[in-house]
Design a protein around this motif. Structure first.
Motif, PDB file in Angstrom:
ATOM      1  N   ASP A  40      40.095  17.749 -40.384  1.00 28.88           N
ATOM      2  CA  ASP A  40      40.059  18.956 -39.568  1.00 28.88           C
ATOM      3  C   ASP A  40      38.625  19.150 -39.073  1.00 28.88           C
ATOM      4  N   LEU A  41      38.424  18.961 -37.795  1.00 29.87           N
ATOM      5  CA  LEU A  41      37.078  19.070 -37.236  1.00 29.87           C
ATOM      6  C   LEU A  41      36.448  20.433 -37.476  1.00 29.87           C
ATOM      7  N   ARG A  42      37.277  21.457 -37.627  1.00 32.81           N
ATOM      8  CA  ARG A  42      36.735  22.797 -37.883  1.00 32.81           C
ATOM      9  C   ARG A  42      35.970  22.843 -39.195  1.00 32.81           C
ATOM     10  N   LEU A  43      36.378  22.014 -40.165  1.00 29.72           N
ATOM     11  CA  LEU A  43      35.698  22.003 -41.463  1.00 29.72           C
ATOM     12  C   LEU A  43      34.299  21.410 -41.357  1.00 29.72           C
ATOM     13  N   GLU A  44      34.094  20.548 -40.371  1.00 27.90           N
ATOM     14  CA  GLU A  44      32.760  19.974 -40.129  1.00 27.90           C
ATOM     15  C   GLU A  44      31.741  21.084 -39.872  1.00 27.90           C
ATOM     16  N   ASP A  45      32.175  22.138 -39.203  1.00 27.73           N
ATOM     17  CA  ASP A  45      31.276  23.241 -38.875  1.00 27.73           C
ATOM     18  C   ASP A  45      30.811  24.013 -40.109  1.00 27.73           C
ATOM     19  N   LEU A  46      31.500  23.822 -41.225  1.00 29.92           N
ATOM     20  CA  LEU A  46      31.130  24.537 -42.449  1.00 29.92           C
ATOM     21  C   LEU A  46      30.043  23.809 -43.242  1.00 29.92           C
ATOM     22  N   LYS A  47      29.790  22.558 -42.899  1.00 27.33           N
ATOM     23  CA  LYS A  47      28.874  21.736 -43.698  1.00 27.33           C
ATOM     24  C   LYS A  47      27.493  22.348 -43.851  1.00 27.33           C
TER      25      LYS A  47
END
Length: 183
Positions: A40-47
């Motif tokens: 889920d690319l959205r989870l990348e933003d949480l890194k």
């Protein structure tokens, strides 16, 4: 007063949690190995958000057995640090996160932002899993019925077995958690 960061800092690491398990460790590890988490690319933003999560759980809980491996896959994708807090030893914490205002249902995942403040809460079940449980328990006799205990145990075994064998449940959990994290 104990803060959420205190619970996190004093929580068990994954290895410590697993080392004290004696009921569902093998099944939990099996789900973890079998679950091919989508990306889920959205989870990348949480890194870069330095998030943390407190997983309120107990080894005997079938829902935790299924949900924790999914949480771990999400945590890996989003660089979220995970700690485990045992519900039965920390009733004061679970009592702040009662399901329907009355039940100490687990697991409950409390996501913290970089400042240690609550950012999101998830648990104890994804909607699809809850629908399965509700449907499977429809034909249970009343609690006063002499067969209730036996029939209830049969339903728990059915749920446990389905939890271990149903990737659709794992994906529903994944998307449910990802959605609350990326709202």
């Amino acid at each position: 007063m104990t803060t959420l960061m205190d619970y996190f800092n004093n929580g068990l690491t994954l290895e410590a949690y697993k080392s004290q398990m004696n009921v569902n460790r093998e099944d939990m590890e099996q789900i973890y190995e079998q679950f091919d988490a989508p990306h889920d690319l959205r989870l990348e933003d949480l890194k870069d958000k330095n998030m943390k999560v407190i997983a309120i759980t107990e080894d005997w809980c079938g829902d935790a057995m299924m949900n924790i491996p999914v949480l771990l896959k999400i945590a890996e994708q989003a660089d979220i640090d995970v700690r485990f807090v045992l519900r039965d030893s920390h009733l004061e914490l679970i009592d702040q996160y009662l399901t329907n205002g009355t039940a100490r249902s687990i697991p409950i995942f409390i996501f913290l932002d970089r400042n240690g403040q609550e950012a999101a809460v998830w648990g104890p079940r994804a909607q699809a899993v809850q629908a399965f449980i509700d449907d499977s328990r429809q034909d249970l006799p009343s609690k006063e019925d002499s067969t209730f205990e036996e029939k209830s145990k049969e339903k728990h075994k059915l749920a446990h077995d389905r939890y271990k064998q149903t990737p659709e449940f794992w994906h529903a959990i994944y998307h449910s958690i990802a959605n609350i994290l990326t709202q």
